[in-house]
Design a protein around this motif. Sequence first.
Motif, PDB file in Angstrom:
ATOM      1  N   VAL A 287       0.827  -1.213   0.000  1.00 62.08           N
ATOM      2  CA  VAL A 287       0.000   0.000   0.000  1.00 62.08           C
ATOM      3  C   VAL A 287       0.857   1.257   0.000  1.00 62.08           C
ATOM      4  CG1 VAL A 287      -1.997  -1.111   1.064  1.00 62.08           C
ATOM      5  CG2 VAL A 287      -0.246  -0.066   2.522  1.00 62.08           C
ATOM      6  N   GLY A 288       2.165   1.099  -0.256  1.00 57.95           N
ATOM      7  CA  GLY A 288       3.034   2.264  -0.393  1.00 57.95           C
ATOM      8  C   GLY A 288       3.465   2.903   0.910  1.00 57.95           C
ATOM      9  N   THR A 289       3.422   2.154   2.011  1.00 57.97           N
ATOM     10  CA  THR A 289       3.897   2.677   3.296  1.00 57.97           C
ATOM     11  C   THR A 289       5.311   2.164   3.545  1.00 57.97           C
ATOM     12  OG1 THR A 289       1.661   2.769   4.222  1.00 57.97           O
ATOM     13  CG2 THR A 289       3.490   2.705   5.790  1.00 57.97           C
ATOM     14  N   PRO A 290       6.275   3.063   3.772  1.00 56.38           N
ATOM     15  CA  PRO A 290       7.657   2.635   3.983  1.00 56.38           C
ATOM     16  C   PRO A 290       7.806   1.878   5.298  1.00 56.38           C
ATOM     17  CG  PRO A 290       7.448   4.968   4.459  1.00 56.38           C
ATOM     18  CD  PRO A 290       6.125   4.531   3.882  1.00 56.38           C
ATOM     19  N   VAL A 291       8.859   1.073   5.390  1.00 57.71           N
ATOM     20  CA  VAL A 291       9.058   0.227   6.565  1.00 57.71           C
ATOM     21  C   VAL A 291      10.437   0.460   7.165  1.00 57.71           C
ATOM     22  CG1 VAL A 291       7.488  -1.536   5.680  1.00 57.71           C
ATOM     23  CG2 VAL A 291       9.942  -1.722   5.231  1.00 57.71           C
ATOM     24  N   VAL A 292      10.507   0.248   8.479  1.00 57.40           N
ATOM     25  CA  VAL A 292      11.777   0.182   9.200  1.00 57.40           C
ATOM     26  C   VAL A 292      11.779  -1.161   9.913  1.00 57.40           C
ATOM     27  CG1 VAL A 292      13.206   1.153  11.027  1.00 57.40           C
ATOM     28  CG2 VAL A 292      11.923   2.678   9.496  1.00 57.40           C
ATOM     29  N   ALA A 293      12.780  -1.993   9.624  1.00 57.52           N
ATOM     30  CA  ALA A 293      12.789  -3.346  10.166  1.00 57.52           C
ATOM     31  C   ALA A 293      14.169  -3.722  10.664  1.00 57.52           C
ATOM     32  CB  ALA A 293      12.343  -4.353   9.099  1.00 57.52           C
ATOM     33  N   THR A 294      14.191  -4.507  11.727  1.00 53.96           N
ATOM     34  CA  THR A 294      15.445  -5.109  12.144  1.00 53.96           C
ATOM     35  C   THR A 294      15.782  -6.267  11.197  1.00 53.96           C
ATOM     36  OG1 THR A 294      14.161  -6.413  13.726  1.00 53.96           O
ATOM     37  CG2 THR A 294      15.346  -4.502  14.589  1.00 53.96           C
ATOM     38  N   PRO A 307      16.725   1.104  -0.467  1.00 57.00           N
ATOM     39  CA  PRO A 307      16.494   2.200   0.493  1.00 57.00           C
ATOM     40  C   PRO A 307      15.298   3.068   0.125  1.00 57.00           C
ATOM     41  CG  PRO A 307      18.824   2.050  -0.105  1.00 57.00           C
ATOM     42  CD  PRO A 307      18.071   1.141  -1.044  1.00 57.00           C
ATOM     43  N   ALA A 308      14.804   2.924  -1.102  1.00 56.34           N
ATOM     44  CA  ALA A 308      13.643   3.715  -1.519  1.00 56.34           C
ATOM     45  C   ALA A 308      12.355   3.224  -0.885  1.00 56.34           C
ATOM     46  CB  ALA A 308      13.506   3.693  -3.041  1.00 56.34           C
ATOM     47  N   VAL A 309      12.330   1.982  -0.368  1.00 56.35           N
ATOM     48  CA  VAL A 309      11.096   1.445   0.215  1.00 56.35           C
ATOM     49  C   VAL A 309      11.183   1.278   1.726  1.00 56.35           C
ATOM     50  CG1 VAL A 309      10.476   0.269  -1.924  1.00 56.35           C
ATOM     51  CG2 VAL A 309      11.753  -0.972  -0.166  1.00 56.35           C
ATOM     52  N   GLY A 310      12.394   1.325   2.276  1.00 60.63           N
ATOM     53  CA  GLY A 310      12.493   1.158   3.722  1.00 60.63           C
ATOM     54  C   GLY A 310      13.927   1.036   4.181  1.00 60.63           C
ATOM     55  N   SER A 311      14.081   0.862   5.499  1.00 61.52           N
ATOM     56  CA  SER A 311      15.396   0.785   6.122  1.00 61.52           C
ATOM     57  C   SER A 311      15.494  -0.501   6.929  1.00 61.52           C
ATOM     58  CB  SER A 311      15.624   1.985   7.041  1.00 61.52           C
ATOM     59  OG  SER A 311      15.440   3.212   6.360  1.00 61.52           O
ATOM     60  N   LEU A 325      14.005   5.686  11.843  1.00 63.18           N
ATOM     61  CA  LEU A 325      12.639   6.165  12.087  1.00 63.18           C
ATOM     62  C   LEU A 325      12.520   7.652  11.768  1.00 63.18           C
ATOM     63  CD1 LEU A 325      11.887   4.309  15.443  1.00 63.18           C
ATOM     64  CD2 LEU A 325      10.981   3.738  13.188  1.00 63.18           C
ATOM     65  N   GLU A 326      13.502   8.435  12.213  1.00 64.51           N
ATOM     66  CA  GLU A 326      13.439   9.878  11.957  1.00 64.51           C
ATOM     67  C   GLU A 326      13.511  10.184  10.465  1.00 64.51           C
ATOM     68  OE1 GLU A 326      16.584  11.434  14.444  1.00 64.51           O
ATOM     69  OE2 GLU A 326      15.136  11.980  16.012  1.00 64.51           O
ATOM     70  N   HIS A 327      14.254   9.371   9.719  1.00 64.38           N
ATOM     71  CA  HIS A 327      14.333   9.564   8.266  1.00 64.38           C
ATOM     72  C   HIS A 327      12.951   9.466   7.626  1.00 64.38           C
ATOM     73  CE1 HIS A 327      15.751   9.087   4.111  1.00 64.38           C
ATOM     74  NE2 HIS A 327      14.918   8.057   4.028  1.00 64.38           N
ATOM     75  N   TRP A 328      12.209   8.416   7.968  1.00 64.68           N
ATOM     76  CA  TRP A 328      10.913   8.208   7.322  1.00 64.68           C
ATOM     77  C   TRP A 328       9.807   9.057   7.928  1.00 64.68           C
ATOM     78  CZ3 TRP A 328      10.880   6.370   2.747  1.00 64.68           C
ATOM     79  CH2 TRP A 328      11.887   5.486   2.334  1.00 64.68           C
ATOM     80  N   LEU A 329      10.009   9.563   9.134  1.00 62.41           N
ATOM     81  CA  LEU A 329       9.013  10.426   9.766  1.00 62.41           C
ATOM     82  C   LEU A 329       9.204  11.898   9.411  1.00 62.41           C
ATOM     83  CD1 LEU A 329       8.891   8.800  13.319  1.00 62.41           C
ATOM     84  CD2 LEU A 329       7.105   8.700  11.573  1.00 62.41           C
ATOM     85  N   GLU A 330      10.244  12.210   8.686  1.00 63.22           N
ATOM     86  CA  GLU A 330      10.495  13.603   8.307  1.00 63.22           C
ATOM     87  C   GLU A 330       9.327  14.143   7.475  1.00 63.22           C
ATOM     88  OE1 GLU A 330      13.615  16.056   5.473  1.00 63.22           O
ATOM     89  OE2 GLU A 330      14.303  14.237   6.505  1.00 63.22           O
ATOM     90  N   PRO A 331       8.771  15.300   7.837  1.00 63.14           N
ATOM     91  CA  PRO A 331       7.636  15.856   7.084  1.00 63.14           C
ATOM     92  C   PRO A 331       7.977  16.036   5.605  1.00 63.14           C
ATOM     93  CG  PRO A 331       7.943  17.036   9.148  1.00 63.14           C
ATOM     94  CD  PRO A 331       9.131  16.132   8.998  1.00 63.14           C
ATOM     95  N   GLY A 332       7.051  15.607   4.749  1.00 65.91           N
ATOM     96  CA  GLY A 332       7.241  15.755   3.314  1.00 65.91           C
ATOM     97  C   GLY A 332       8.024  14.636   2.661  1.00 65.91           C
TER      98      GLY A 332
END
Length: 371
Positions: A287-294, A307-311, A325-332
């Motif tokens: 659904v186009g939501t980026p992910v942060v995963a261990t 890196p375009a879809v997640g970390s 987390l801060e990378h993907w939560l950055e506004p915009g």
Amino acid sequence: MLNPRPPAAHILAFAQTLDGGGVEKALLRLAGGWAELGRRVTLVIGDVAGPLSRDLPDGVDVRTVGTTSMVGMRAIAALTESIDPDVLFCPGNHYTALAAWTRLRLGTRCPPIVAKISNALDRRDHNAPVAAAYRTWLKWHPSFVDRLVAMSPAMADEACTMMGARRDAISVIPNPVPRPLVATAPSVVPRGRFLLGVGRLAPQKRWDRLIDAFADIDDRDVSLMILGEGAERATIESRIAARGLGQRVLLPGHVDDPTPAIARATALALVSDFEGVPGVLRESLAVGTPVVATDSSVAVREIVTSPAVGSVVVPGDAAGLVAALEHWLEPGRSRPQPVPQPGENAAAAYLDLFDHAVLERRFRRGLQRAA
């Protein structure tokens, strides 16, 4: 003219509870698919109480054991003998001891056993003695399992290494894609930007790790919501209170379909110590939501391919987790393009495997009789 009876006309599968685990969710989707494709399916469940009871598929025979303990679930051997299915399906690593018990008890009367690898086999959360014992246990699996199923190619390779299984005895079949439900988004979805976790409130998921990282994020306009239920709720609530996050972290409990919440989340986080092929990562990217995963499984980097879809971060790297987390939560921040999920034909692929396992068993027995 009637269609001939398929080799695996009757499938028996089992699980302890319907409390909301990913293994059990996938099992119910598969069982429903098998029934829709015309097979007789029997599910043996320790206790059917639990949120997933609403997902029990039509056309499936459900037998209850009356206890959720592994000792009580040993009744699966006697039930297998009395029900007499064509094939026995073990839905995950956690349950293979019951498959081994059934094979030991029934011997040649045991139907072919097909077992799915549902979690990482290289368990970095184990201490040295436990890890050594676990490796020994894994090496026994080819002696009582007829066919193994890995949910990704990397997991199949890991099974060859950790279990000593032949590669031709391992099939790669993704979990079936979840079917969307109507109007299931929780009413408590935060306004504005929010981080989402989805999974059981269990030690494996390490929600403490996510809560601590969230507390260190500079942006105070972001909320955190964790969807799921489990025995660790009180411990997690205590940690939230201790970090002063009571107004910013939500624990709504289990939801039947988290997809609407995933689609609205700014990012999804999965910070487990170990996983199999985390379906929630695929559901998020779909659904186009980026992910942060261990890096909790060999399959994680098969899903988070860029890196375009997640970390992907190393378990225990607290600073790396906060930075991701801060990378993907950055506004915009731009969201990735949706990534289609595999698994549309999973139920049919399993049936092909079951039929093959039954025919292979018949062929071997025919050779033995002829010898």
